[in-house]
Design a protein around this motif. Structure first.
Motif, PDB file in Angstrom:
ATOM      1  N   PRO A 189       0.810  -1.727   0.297  1.00  0.00           N
ATOM      2  CA  PRO A 189       0.207  -0.141   0.247  1.00  0.00           C
ATOM      3  C   PRO A 189       1.004   1.119  -0.227  1.00  0.00           C
ATOM      4  O   PRO A 189       0.878   2.773  -0.784  1.00  0.00           O
ATOM      5  CB  PRO A 189      -0.665  -0.188   0.762  1.00  0.00           C
ATOM      6  CG  PRO A 189      -0.828  -1.966   1.279  1.00  0.00           C
ATOM      7  CD  PRO A 189       0.581  -2.490   0.786  1.00  0.00           C
ATOM      8  N   TRP A 193       0.433   3.967  -2.978  1.00  0.00           N
ATOM      9  CA  TRP A 193       0.003   5.368  -2.730  1.00  0.00           C
ATOM     10  C   TRP A 193       1.737   6.139  -2.637  1.00  0.00           C
ATOM     11  O   TRP A 193       1.236   7.822  -2.951  1.00  0.00           O
ATOM     12  CB  TRP A 193       0.207   5.608  -0.989  1.00  0.00           C
ATOM     13  CG  TRP A 193      -0.403   6.699  -0.491  1.00  0.00           C
ATOM     14  CD1 TRP A 193      -1.187   7.997  -0.202  1.00  0.00           C
ATOM     15  CD2 TRP A 193       0.647   8.300   0.251  1.00  0.00           C
ATOM     16  NE1 TRP A 193      -1.423   8.770  -0.023  1.00  0.00           N
ATOM     17  CE2 TRP A 193       0.073   9.486   0.963  1.00  0.00           C
ATOM     18  CE3 TRP A 193       2.002   7.726   0.131  1.00  0.00           C
ATOM     19  CZ2 TRP A 193       0.723  10.102   0.837  1.00  0.00           C
ATOM     20  CZ3 TRP A 193       2.476   8.743   1.192  1.00  0.00           C
ATOM     21  CH2 TRP A 193       1.517   9.717   1.417  1.00  0.00           C
ATOM     22  N   SER A 318      -5.868   3.135  -0.248  1.00  0.00           N
ATOM     23  CA  SER A 318      -5.354   1.666  -0.653  1.00  0.00           C
ATOM     24  C   SER A 318      -4.745   0.965   0.023  1.00  0.00           C
ATOM     25  O   SER A 318      -4.476  -0.826   0.464  1.00  0.00           O
ATOM     26  CB  SER A 318      -3.158   3.202  -1.007  1.00  0.00           C
ATOM     27  OG  SER A 318      -3.633   3.619  -2.043  1.00  0.00           O
TER      28      SER A 318
END
Length: 410
Positions: A189, A193, A318
């Motif tokens: 994630p 991001w 995310s």
């Protein structure tokens, strides 16, 4: 319309929920093969005094999971005796610790109201509530992943040691709770991001962490057990790294002697999303309903798009979406795999339920999330229609008028 949950009501809700969970932990016997298996492993750890190798049977080592959960359960056995409550207590403590991280994250990025809502949403999701009182490893993985992801985002604005080094302590917890999967659920994630906000925002967060010292801290905590376990029972690393982290997900029917401790779970690919609905109930359905509602009007779609593109909300998206997306191609999946994604879902919904603490331009409406009536009854929720900013402006204008009159009289 804003939803206000008083401090007293919030505390009472938490007390009632925890009390009910403890009551179930005491009265309900071990309910399935997983609970019984892990409880026996912890009991054998106590009786054999072997804190390196978890044992499936007295002569069969358990290579399926790292020992953190078993360590905590064994210590609880030593403190409270061999019983259901003792073996389930560490999961409850891990869930409460995760709730504290959620609270702090929401408080630092929003308001007290946001923090209260986030904690309540998280602990009332079906999976989080069940897992909080069950013999499982997933609450510890979730604690590690949540701490790491919260720390990464908060480190630049809240540079305290438990955020700057908490990122690496969370990685160590995840490695000892579930293994390298914790690294995937944490870093993926962040990478996604960071790519979206590569123009500058992400760089600020990356530079805020002590990568060299922190990485050494993670290795110092997590690596020694892996080395000791392989030396004591050769073959552990091959089975755990290759088997548990690759073959289990590549082959839907991973078994037939390859899974040494149970049966494989055959499911069609994509089943994880049906399990997500169960794991996140009722909040996942509420989130879907709110999303569909915001897709009707053009202005709402524009607001939704703007909100989702902000650094904070895109980070949480995310975090929330990567875990189910990651397990979508897998056929051998369990509902519990989704637990690390639920804190982000709780934060997203909480930030839509009231004042998220973010400055907003005039005319943009908030995403609204209804709090269930059951929580409203317990929490003494009040619906406030007055405009707080207008009241403050009127007081300020009144004060200026009095000051002007006093100067004229002089």
């Amino acid at each position: 319309m804003r939803i206000l949950l008083h401090r007293t009501g919030f505390i009472w809700i938490i007390v009632v929920l925890v009390a009910l969970r403890i009551l179930g932990m005491v009265l309900v016997p071990l309910t399935d093969t997983t609970e019984a298996r892990y409880a026996e492993i912890a009991r054998l750890m106590v009786t054999t005094n072997d804190w390196i190798t978890p044992w499936f049977k007295p002569d069969v080592p358990f290579w399926g999971k790292p020992p953190l959960a078993f360590w905590m359960e064994a210590l609880s056995f030593k403190a409270f005796g061999i019983n259901e409550f003792a073996v389930r207590l560490p999961s409850l403590l891990a869930t409460l610790a995760t709730s504290w991280v959620i609270w702090r994250f929401a408080l630092l990025t929003g308001t007290t109201r946001t923090a209260r809502n986030a904690v309540l949403i998280y602990i009332t999701t079906a999976l989080a509530y069940v897992a909080s009182g069950a013999v499982m490893t997933d609450p510890f993985l979730t604690l590690g992943v949540t701490w790491s992801l919260a720390a990464f985002y908060l480190a630049p604005t809240a540079p305290r040691w438990y955020w700057r080094y908490g990122f690496f302590l969370g990685l160590a917890i995840g490695l000892l709770a579930k293994g390298p999967l914790a690294l995937v659920l944490t870093f993926a994630p962040i990478v996604i991001w960071s790519f979206i906000h590569r123009s500058g925002t992400a760089q600020c967060h990356i530079k805020a962490l002590p990568w060299l010292k922190g990485s050494l801290l993670t290795l110092l905590i997590g690596l020694p057990w892996y080395i000791a376990a392989e030396l004591k029972t050769p073959g552990f690393l091959n089975y755990f790294i290759i088997g548990e982290h690759f073959m289990r997900f590549i082959q839907p029917g991973w078994g037939g002697g390859r899974d040494l401790y149970g049966s494989a779970h055959r499911h069609p690919k994509g089943t994880i999303w049906l399990q997500w609905l169960m794991a996140s109930f009722p909040w996942g359905l509420i989130a879907i309903g709110l999303l569909l509602g915001k897709m009707v009007a053009a202005q709402d779609r524009k607001t939704l798009k703007t909100t989702a593109a902000s650094p904070l909300h895109s980070y949480l998206l995310s975090w929330a979406l990567f875990t189910p997306l990651f397990f979508t191609p897998a056929g051998n999946v369990l509902c519990t795999y989704l637990l690390p994604a639920l804190p982000a879902l709780a934060l997203i919904l909480a930030m839509g339920s009231g004042d998220s603490g973010q400055k907003q331009t005039h005319g943009k409406r908030r995403l609204c999330c209804p709090v269930p009536r059951s929580i409203a009854l317990f929490g003494r929720i009040r619906i406030c229609h007055a405009a707080t900013r207008q009241r403050q402006n009127r007081k300020r204008i009144g004060g200026l008028r009095k000051q002007s009159i006093g100067q004229c009289q002089r």
